[in-house]
Scaffold this active site. Structure first.
Site, short mmCIF file in Angstrom:
data_model
loop_
_atom_site.label_atom_id
_atom_site.label_comp_id
_atom_site.label_asym_id
_atom_site.label_seq_id
_atom_site.Cartn_x
_atom_site.Cartn_y
_atom_site.Cartn_z
N GLU A 174 -3.02 -3.73 3.19
CA GLU A 174 -2.68 -2.96 1.99
C GLU A 174 -1.64 -2.14 2.32
O GLU A 174 -0.57 -2.22 1.57
CB GLU A 174 -3.90 -2.49 1.33
N ASP A 187 2.03 -2.23 1.14
CA ASP A 187 2.91 -1.20 0.20
C ASP A 187 4.08 -0.49 0.92
O ASP A 187 5.14 -0.21 0.25
CB ASP A 187 1.82 -0.07 -0.04
N SER A 237 -1.26 -5.91 -5.82
CA SER A 237 -0.71 -4.88 -4.95
C SER A 237 0.51 -5.42 -4.41
O SER A 237 1.19 -4.39 -3.71
CB SER A 237 -1.92 -5.36 -3.63
#
Length: 559
Positions: free
Chosen positions: A277, A281, A476
């Protein structure tokens, strides 16, 4: 305050007694009691105190966020926001006196003073709250929680306490994007040779694809006052080594590779092997909003309260970040037994918005059934995600494909069961209801806040993770994409002597539609249901649509 007004679907039981009202929750089959928590085990409890004027904060937020207001962009100072949220002196006195009678000292853990925290043995917590703290196993997440099925606050303190966490809130850890990836081979040819768009973009995404799809500039941002923040949980961390590999493959036009800063909150990790994650990002913020100073806030508290802690950390600074991107969330149903806690989350984002921060959250990756759902598909109503239902933030859904760009089937969307629909989206949502008629009737709350607000590409994002290249999919991916778009728009506004965009929903719903790509095909089924269809205008799959940077730039520079 803890009151009958907090009841959702009549599930929270309140019964008066000499020592105050007892709050109880029914035991969920998801959580299995193991044994009483050890009396000597330390437990941290946070007491939320009612704010002095939360309605005033909400009004001020809308005032500075409405492009037709004379106060548009005139964000509140730290002191002005805190004045709205600070508790009354008598509330502080009542709670601290009560704690003092038990020889307990509290610590203020919010900049406005509306949250107090104590660290005490379980035996003391049980005595203080007439509770029975027990260790429960969460069958879905393989984790354990220490919670109580009931607790009591003295009657003379009752009105001065909005919530106590953790007590009866059975909220699993936040959901990220753990399973939505696969290992792929590094590209065999240079992917940065300009085409319109590169042929690879039909099936895979890297920064140049997003630049071509959405007219995003590749040039570096230049304003020194600009910034962008991403929050990470569950031990997630990004590395410079993975970012270097990403830039070598997908942004060779930028040298040297830009860096990012890591700040620890609640003891969050600051180094280690790159994880999914955080890598996604960082690579799609630093790699798209190139030149915008980017900070990763690593939050160590694995409970839901880590979300409030990072918000309070940012609010304690003299300047809040201009954009905050978060690709985690919860099932809203987990908050249905403590709506006051849910409102406190939402009000933290209202505070950030009032100070000029654009707060973005992913909508989720399980269609109309929230982040996770019963594998037997026995759900009888759609499950909204949290905090996407909060009206003071911007929720981001997912799309896929090129010519046409369509809704990603996993894009979570729907209507909150906690938060009412805000006025800024009333017309758009009503238009959608007019189109779908009785579709999905009885499966969702027709008066709830609709989400997502916007969307972007979300399938097969090239991402380097711990020296391996992966495809990652999910909202995401779309969320940092939008964070980058807003950061670049902020750069242009700052260079023009204008303030950052702040809370963007009132602008998007009132004037932003012509600057977005309307997605009119696809749906978000879940658990065997057909989900909501994507239609012209706003829909609870892709929101108002995907960005057209050039049109958005013209819009925001005209304000």
């Amino acid at each position: 305050m803890l009151s009958a007004a907090s009841v959702v679907f009549g599930l929270l039981s309140l019964s008066s007694g000499v020592y105050g009202a007892q709050r109880t929750v029914p035991q969920s089959p998801q959580f299995v009691p193991l044994h009483a928590a050890s009396p000597g085990q330390s437990i941290s409890l946070t007491f939320g105190l009612p704010p002095t004027n939360i309605e005033g904060l909400h009004a001020a937020l809308y005032d500075v966020s409405d492009p037709t207001s004379s106060n548009y962009g005139k964000y509140l100072t730290k002191a002005e926001v805190e004045a709205f949220v600070a508790p009354k002196a008598e509330s502080v006195q009542a709670v601290t006196d009560w704690l003092s009678k038990h020889n307990i000292k509290s610590k203020v853990v919010s900049p406005s003073g509306d949250m107090l925290r104590i660290n005490v043995p379980v035996s003391t917590a049980n005595a203080l709250l007439s509770a029975n703290f027990t260790e429960f196993a969460d069958k879905q997440t393989d984790t354990t929680l220490v919670r109580t099925l009931s607790f009591t606050i003295p009657e003379d303190v009752e009105q001065h306490v909005k919530f106590v966490f953790p007590t009866t809130q059975f909220i699993p850890p936040p959901n990220g994007n753990e399973a939505l990836f696969k290992v792929v081979q590094p590209p065999k040819s240079a992917l940065t040779k300009k085409a319109t768009p590169p042929s690879e973009c039909q099936t895979e995404i890297f920064p140049e694809c997003l630049e071509d799809f959405y007219n995003i500039p590749s040039a570096r941002a230049t304003n020194p006052g600009n910034n962008l923040a991403v929050s990470q949980y569950l031990g997630e961390i990004a590395t410079e080594a993975d970012l270097n590999l990403f830039f070598q493959d997908f942004r060779p036009d930028v040298t040297p590779t830009p860096n990012f800063t890591v700040v620890s909150v609640d003891g969050g990790v600051t180094s280690g092997t790159g994880t999914l994650e955080a890598s996604l990002d960082i690579q799609y913020t630093v790699g798209v909003a190139t030149g915008v100073p980017t900070t990763l806030y690593s939050v160590g508290d694995a409970s839901a309260f880590g979300f409030i802690d990072v918000a309070n950390f940012l609010l304690s600074q003299e300047e809040t970040p201009l954009v905050l991107s978060t690709s985690y969330g919860f099932n809203e149903n987990s908050f249905s037994f403590d709506v006051d806690l849910a409102e406190s989350f939402c009000d933290a984002y209202a505070q950030l918005g009032a100070r000029g921060t654009t707060v973005l959250f992913c909508s989720g990756d399980n269609g109309v059934y929230s982040f996770s759902f019963n594998s037997s598909c026995s759900a009888t109503e759609f499950g909204p995600t949290f905090p996407s239902g909060c009206p003071f933030l911007t929720s981001v859904g997912g799309t896929q494909g090129v010519n046409p760009e369509v809704a990603a089937a996993f894009s979570s969307g729907g209507f909150s069961n906690i938060f009412a629909r805000p006025s800024y989206q009333e017309s758009a949502v009503q238009q959608y209801f007019n189109e779908i008629g009785s579709t999905n009737a009885g499966l969702y709350n027709t008066s709830g806040r609709g989400f997502p607000d916007i969307s972007a590409q979300s399938v097969n994002f090239f991402t380097w993770i711990a020296d391996e290249l992966f495809f990652v999919l999910g909202t995401s991916a779309s969320t940092p994409t939008w964070a980058s778009v807003i950061a670049l728009l902020n750069d242009a506004r700052l260079n023009a002597g204008k303030p950052a965009l702040g809370f963007i929903n009132p602008l998007l719903y009132s004037q932003g539609v012509p600057a977005l790509n309307d997605i009119t095909s696809g749906s978000n089924p879940g658990c065997g249901k057909q989900g909501f269809p994507a239609l012209a205008g706003w829909d609870p799959v892709t929101g108002l649509g995907t960005p057209d940077y050039t049109k958005l730039l013209n819009l925001v520079l005209s304000l």
